[in-house]
Motif scaffolding. Structure first.
Motif, PDB file in Angstrom:
ATOM      1  N   PHE A   1     -87.982  48.366  10.232  1.00 33.96           N
ATOM      2  CA  PHE A   1     -86.737  48.391   9.828  1.00 33.96           C
ATOM      3  C   PHE A   1     -85.997  47.121  10.405  1.00 33.96           C
ATOM      4  O   PHE A   1     -86.895  46.883  11.224  1.00 33.96           O
ATOM      5  N   CYS A   2     -85.207  46.596   9.579  1.00 36.62           N
ATOM      6  CA  CYS A   2     -84.334  45.310  10.146  1.00 36.62           C
ATOM      7  C   CYS A   2     -83.869  45.407  11.215  1.00 36.62           C
ATOM      8  O   CYS A   2     -82.994  46.251  10.987  1.00 36.62           O
ATOM      9  N   SER A   3     -84.072  44.617  11.846  1.00 33.14           N
ATOM     10  CA  SER A   3     -83.818  44.887  13.544  1.00 33.14           C
ATOM     11  C   SER A   3     -81.383  44.996  13.834  1.00 33.14           C
ATOM     12  O   SER A   3     -80.610  45.402  13.457  1.00 33.14           O
ATOM     13  N   SER A   4     -81.075  44.028  12.135  1.00 32.62           N
ATOM     14  CA  SER A   4     -79.796  44.320  11.611  1.00 32.62           C
ATOM     15  C   SER A   4     -79.130  45.136  10.897  1.00 32.62           C
ATOM     16  O   SER A   4     -78.344  46.037  10.889  1.00 32.62           O
ATOM     17  N   CYS A   5     -79.774  45.390   9.766  1.00 31.81           N
ATOM     18  CA  CYS A   5     -78.612  46.350   9.110  1.00 31.81           C
ATOM     19  C   CYS A   5     -80.132  48.268   8.650  1.00 31.81           C
ATOM     20  O   CYS A   5     -79.383  48.294   7.674  1.00 31.81           O
ATOM     21  N   CYS A   6     -81.676  47.722   9.392  1.00 28.52           N
ATOM     22  CA  CYS A   6     -81.891  48.880   8.964  1.00 28.52           C
ATOM     23  C   CYS A   6     -82.529  48.644   7.456  1.00 28.52           C
ATOM     24  O   CYS A   6     -83.516  50.431   7.272  1.00 28.52           O
ATOM     25  N   THR A   7     -82.370  48.284   6.549  1.00 23.99           N
ATOM     26  CA  THR A   7     -83.575  48.635   5.445  1.00 23.99           C
ATOM     27  C   THR A   7     -85.161  48.439   5.851  1.00 23.99           C
ATOM     28  O   THR A   7     -85.564  47.766   7.028  1.00 23.99           O
ATOM     29  N   ILE A   8     -85.809  48.146   5.057  1.00 21.65           N
ATOM     30  CA  ILE A   8     -87.531  48.128   5.060  1.00 21.65           C
ATOM     31  C   ILE A   8     -86.999  46.610   4.799  1.00 21.65           C
ATOM     32  O   ILE A   8     -86.994  46.337   3.971  1.00 21.65           O
ATOM     33  N   THR A   9     -88.315  45.972   5.510  1.00 20.70           N
ATOM     34  CA  THR A   9     -88.516  45.135   5.436  1.00 20.70           C
ATOM     35  C   THR A   9     -89.766  44.560   6.362  1.00 20.70           C
ATOM     36  O   THR A   9     -90.280  45.042   7.279  1.00 20.70           O
ATOM     37  N   ASP A  10     -90.331  43.358   6.651  1.00 23.88           N
ATOM     38  CA  ASP A  10     -92.032  43.217   7.465  1.00 23.88           C
ATOM     39  C   ASP A  10     -91.631  41.624   8.083  1.00 23.88           C
ATOM     40  O   ASP A  10     -92.745  41.201   8.750  1.00 23.88           O
ATOM     41  N   SER A  11     -90.180  41.992   8.574  1.00 23.79           N
ATOM     42  CA  SER A  11     -89.801  40.206   9.402  1.00 23.79           C
ATOM     43  C   SER A  11     -89.229  41.728  10.114  1.00 23.79           C
ATOM     44  O   SER A  11     -88.242  42.358   9.885  1.00 23.79           O
ATOM     45  N   GLU A  12     -88.670  40.489  11.282  1.00 27.92           N
ATOM     46  CA  GLU A  12     -88.004  41.232  12.129  1.00 27.92           C
ATOM     47  C   GLU A  12     -86.508  41.228  12.127  1.00 27.92           C
ATOM     48  O   GLU A  12     -85.305  42.411  11.991  1.00 27.92           O
ATOM     49  N   ILE A  13     -86.078  40.618  10.509  1.00 29.46           N
ATOM     50  CA  ILE A  13     -84.923  40.580  10.070  1.00 29.46           C
ATOM     51  C   ILE A  13     -85.512  40.132   8.827  1.00 29.46           C
ATOM     52  O   ILE A  13     -85.784  39.738   8.314  1.00 29.46           O
ATOM     53  N   CYS A  14     -84.194  41.109   7.502  1.00 32.90           N
ATOM     54  CA  CYS A  14     -84.999  41.154   6.224  1.00 32.90           C
ATOM     55  C   CYS A  14     -83.812  39.788   5.977  1.00 32.90           C
ATOM     56  O   CYS A  14     -83.391  38.853   5.916  1.00 32.90           O
ATOM     57  N   PRO A  15     -84.819  39.205   5.221  1.00 36.01           N
ATOM     58  CA  PRO A  15     -83.987  38.100   4.207  1.00 36.01           C
ATOM     59  C   PRO A  15     -82.721  38.296   3.478  1.00 36.01           C
ATOM     60  O   PRO A  15     -81.822  36.701   3.934  1.00 36.01           O
ATOM     61  N   ILE A  16     -81.795  38.684   3.230  1.00 37.03           N
ATOM     62  CA  ILE A  16     -80.065  38.997   3.305  1.00 37.03           C
ATOM     63  C   ILE A  16     -80.215  38.821   4.571  1.00 37.03           C
ATOM     64  O   ILE A  16     -78.935  38.118   4.452  1.00 37.03           O
ATOM     65  N   CYS A  17     -80.297  39.307   5.574  1.00 38.93           N
ATOM     66  CA  CYS A  17     -79.165  39.330   7.105  1.00 38.93           C
ATOM     67  C   CYS A  17     -79.880  37.965   7.507  1.00 38.93           C
ATOM     68  O   CYS A  17     -78.679  37.563   7.822  1.00 38.93           O
ATOM     69  N   ALA A  18     -80.799  37.147   6.996  1.00 39.65           N
ATOM     70  CA  ALA A  18     -80.894  36.406   7.736  1.00 39.65           C
ATOM     71  C   ALA A  18     -80.480  35.069   6.778  1.00 39.65           C
ATOM     72  O   ALA A  18     -80.323  33.680   7.442  1.00 39.65           O
ATOM     73  N   SER A  19     -79.932  34.971   5.731  1.00 40.82           N
ATOM     74  CA  SER A  19     -79.097  34.008   5.147  1.00 40.82           C
ATOM     75  C   SER A  19     -77.306  33.313   5.649  1.00 40.82           C
ATOM     76  O   SER A  19     -77.361  34.456   5.719  1.00 40.82           O
ATOM     77  N   SER A  20     -77.791  32.412   5.211  1.00 44.72           N
ATOM     78  CA  SER A  20     -76.608  31.738   6.076  1.00 44.72           C
ATOM     79  C   SER A  20     -75.623  31.923   4.322  1.00 44.72           C
ATOM     80  O   SER A  20     -74.513  31.268   4.958  1.00 44.72           O
ATOM     81  N   LYS A  21     -75.937  32.553   3.639  1.00 44.24           N
ATOM     82  CA  LYS A  21     -75.441  31.871   2.084  1.00 44.24           C
ATOM     83  C   LYS A  21     -74.376  33.398   1.486  1.00 44.24           C
ATOM     84  O   LYS A  21     -73.514  33.605   0.815  1.00 44.24           O
TER      85      LYS A  21
END
Length: 205
Positions: free
Chosen positions: A57-77
């Motif tokens: 689970f993403c440590s922020s939004c709880c979606t599934i991901t293979d990194s600590e934070i998912c690409p959406i949460c990691a995006s500054s855009k």
């Protein structure tokens, strides 16, 4: 009766345990897999094992991901002050396909259902509350869009979230996706145009 031998029967049984896969579909898949080159079968098997081992689970939004934070949460855009609450990662993907939502998400991984023994503590509500205010008690979010399904469970969850967030006393706008989503319909199966209209026509709650 075992028509094919234990190996093939075991494969069919394993495939039929997957959601949406009946006995006949499992049998067709099993025969297709057996006819595939061994290298291709191994690649599929390896990807299954790798996904199960690395996805979390993403440590922020709880979606599934293979990194600590998912690409959406990691995006500054993305607009991190706007959170859309969805029941599962499939619903997230459905809204992303519209290409019109610029905020971030929060995935509950379920909905409140007393009949099934699922209560507020069984879905990701604690994680949601942690995202709403900083250490000084100030709001970190401007708007929460509640995009749970239109089933009884989805509506009950939406009402619970509204009450929960309002008890915080934070200046956060609470909205609910508009009508247009069929009653009892799964968001992941709804077309992109309908989802876009439901999002743009959301109402205050």
């Amino acid at each position: 009766m075992d028509y094919y031998g234990s190996g093939i029967s075991k494969l069919i049984e394993s495939l039929s345990s997957l959601p949406g896969i009946g006995r006949k579909s499992a049998q067709r898949l099993a025969f297709h897999i057996i006819a595939m080159p061994k290298e291709q079968v191994k690649a599929i098997a390896d990807s299954l094992v790798e996904a199960r081992e690395k996805v979390h689970f993403c440590s922020s939004c709880c979606t599934i991901t293979d990194s600590e934070i998912c690409p959406i949460c990691a995006s500054s855009k993305r607009n991190h002050r706007q959170i859309m609450i969805v029941e599962n990662s499939r619903d997230l993907a459905a809204y992303e396909k519209t290409g019109r939502y610029e905020g971030v998400y929060h995935v509950l991984h379920g909905s409140i259902s007393p009949m099934l023994g699922v209560g507020p503590n069984d879905i990701r509500l604690k994680e949601l509350l942690m995202r709403l205010q900083d250490e000084n008690g100030d709001a970190k979010v401007d708007e929460i869009i509640i995009a749970t399904g239109s089933s009884v469970e989805g509506e009950s969850t939406a009402m619970y979230i509204v009450k929960l967030v309002k008890t915080l006393g934070l200046p956060i706008r609470l909205t609910r996706i508009a009508t247009g989503v069929p009653v009892g319909g799964d968001i992941e199966n709804i077309d992109e145009v309908t989802l876009e209209r439901a999002l743009s026509g959301r109402t205050e709650v």
